[in-house]
Design an enzyme around this catalytic site. Structure first.
Site, PDB file in Angstrom:
ATOM      1  CB  SER A 152      50.177  29.640  14.970  1.00 37.87           C
ATOM      2  OG  SER A 152      50.537  29.497  13.604  1.00 37.87           O
ATOM      3  CE1 TYR A 165      46.904  34.020  14.028  1.00 39.96           C
ATOM      4  CE2 TYR A 165      48.633  32.673  13.030  1.00 39.96           C
ATOM      5  CZ  TYR A 165      47.434  32.775  13.709  1.00 39.96           C
ATOM      6  OH  TYR A 165      46.763  31.641  14.084  1.00 39.96           O
ATOM      7  CE  LYS A 169      47.473  32.611  17.248  1.00 38.77           C
ATOM      8  NZ  LYS A 169      46.403  32.289  18.217  1.00 38.77           N
TER       9      LYS A 169
END
Length: 260
Positions: A152, A165, A169
């Site tokens: 991401s 998150y 990533k």
């Protein structure tokens, strides 16, 4: 009379593929004639996805083109069963697309529950490594293949309120280059880092304000699962035979704004 499209002879395992980006990847692979195993947590949703994909698959000689294996991505037993079922059904597993992921919390890292941080890493990073180990041992070590990890842009720059998150990533990008170095020359490993893609998973980032969110992108729209599916299908193909250890950013031009 239209002749059936022959299969490619290749087999892919796509994790977290009952919907969203994972489904988009599986859809692109099935459309070109690959046989595919998809995984997901919800058995009913997974069954529906298998049926939709199978109905769109090129006709074969009666053999199944799509199967599903339900389970939690971070469960090592599930990882082993998914690869085992793929080998039983298709006899090989050339490609792996690690898409399964989670983002159960929004907030500042300073306030983050460490148990939640561990859960994010287990699902987003450790599960990808586990699936890579399983496919390597079952087929790719001796026969070659390719892996695509879904990262991401949150792993490349700070993103408000999704720090856990983003950290996971960033780790996925590093996992990619580590595996690319270790698994060469037989197995190519690359990652894809999308910006916001219109899925249920990312709905909190654009729902009710899509036009405003899209205005930040030079291409004036958010991503859709097909955008990632097409890129993944390319990287999981012989057309990308000299590409490994790379992170492909799919952002509609968003990072261009950094210089303006």
């Amino acid at each position: 009379m239209t002749q059936p499209t022959p299969g490619t002879g290749r087999v892919a395992l796509v994790t977290g593929a009952s919907r969203g980006i994972g489904y988009g990847i599986a859809e692109a692979l099935v459309a070109r004639g690959d046989r595919v195993c998809i995984t997901g947590r919800n058995e009913d949703a997974l069954k529906e996805a298998v049926e939709r994909l199978a109905s769109a698959a090129p006709e074969g000689a009666g053999e199944p083109r799509v199967i599903g294996v339900a389970g939690k991505a971070h469960d090592e037993a599930h990882q082993a069963v998914a690869v085992e079922r793929t080998m039983e059904a298709f006899g090989r597993v050339d490609y792996l697309a690690n898409n399964a992921g989670t983002n159960p919390v929004y907030g500042l890292l300073a306030d983050l529950d460490l148990g939640v941080a561990r859960k994010v890493y287990e699902t987003n990073v450790i599960s990808a490594l586990g699936f890579a180990q399983q496919t390597w041992k079952a087929w790719q070590k001796e026969n070659g293949g390719a892996i695509v990890n879904i990262a991401s842009i949150a792993g490349l720059a700070p993103s408000p309120f999704i720090g856990a998150y983003g950290m996971s990533k960033a780790a996925m990008v590093n996992l990619t280059v580590q595996l690319a170095a270790e698994m060469a020359p037989g197995v190519r490993v690359n990652s894809i880092a999308p910006a916001v893609v219109k899925t249920r998973f990312a709905a909190a980032l654009y729902e009710g304000r899509e036009e405003e969110a899209a205005a930040a992108y030079p291409l004036q729209r958010l991503g859709v699962p097909e955008d990632v599916g097409g890129a993944a299908a390319f990287l999981l193909s012989d057309q990308a035979a000299w590409i490994t250890g790379q992170n492909l950013v799919l952002d509609g031009g968003l990072f261009l704004q950094a210089g303006h």
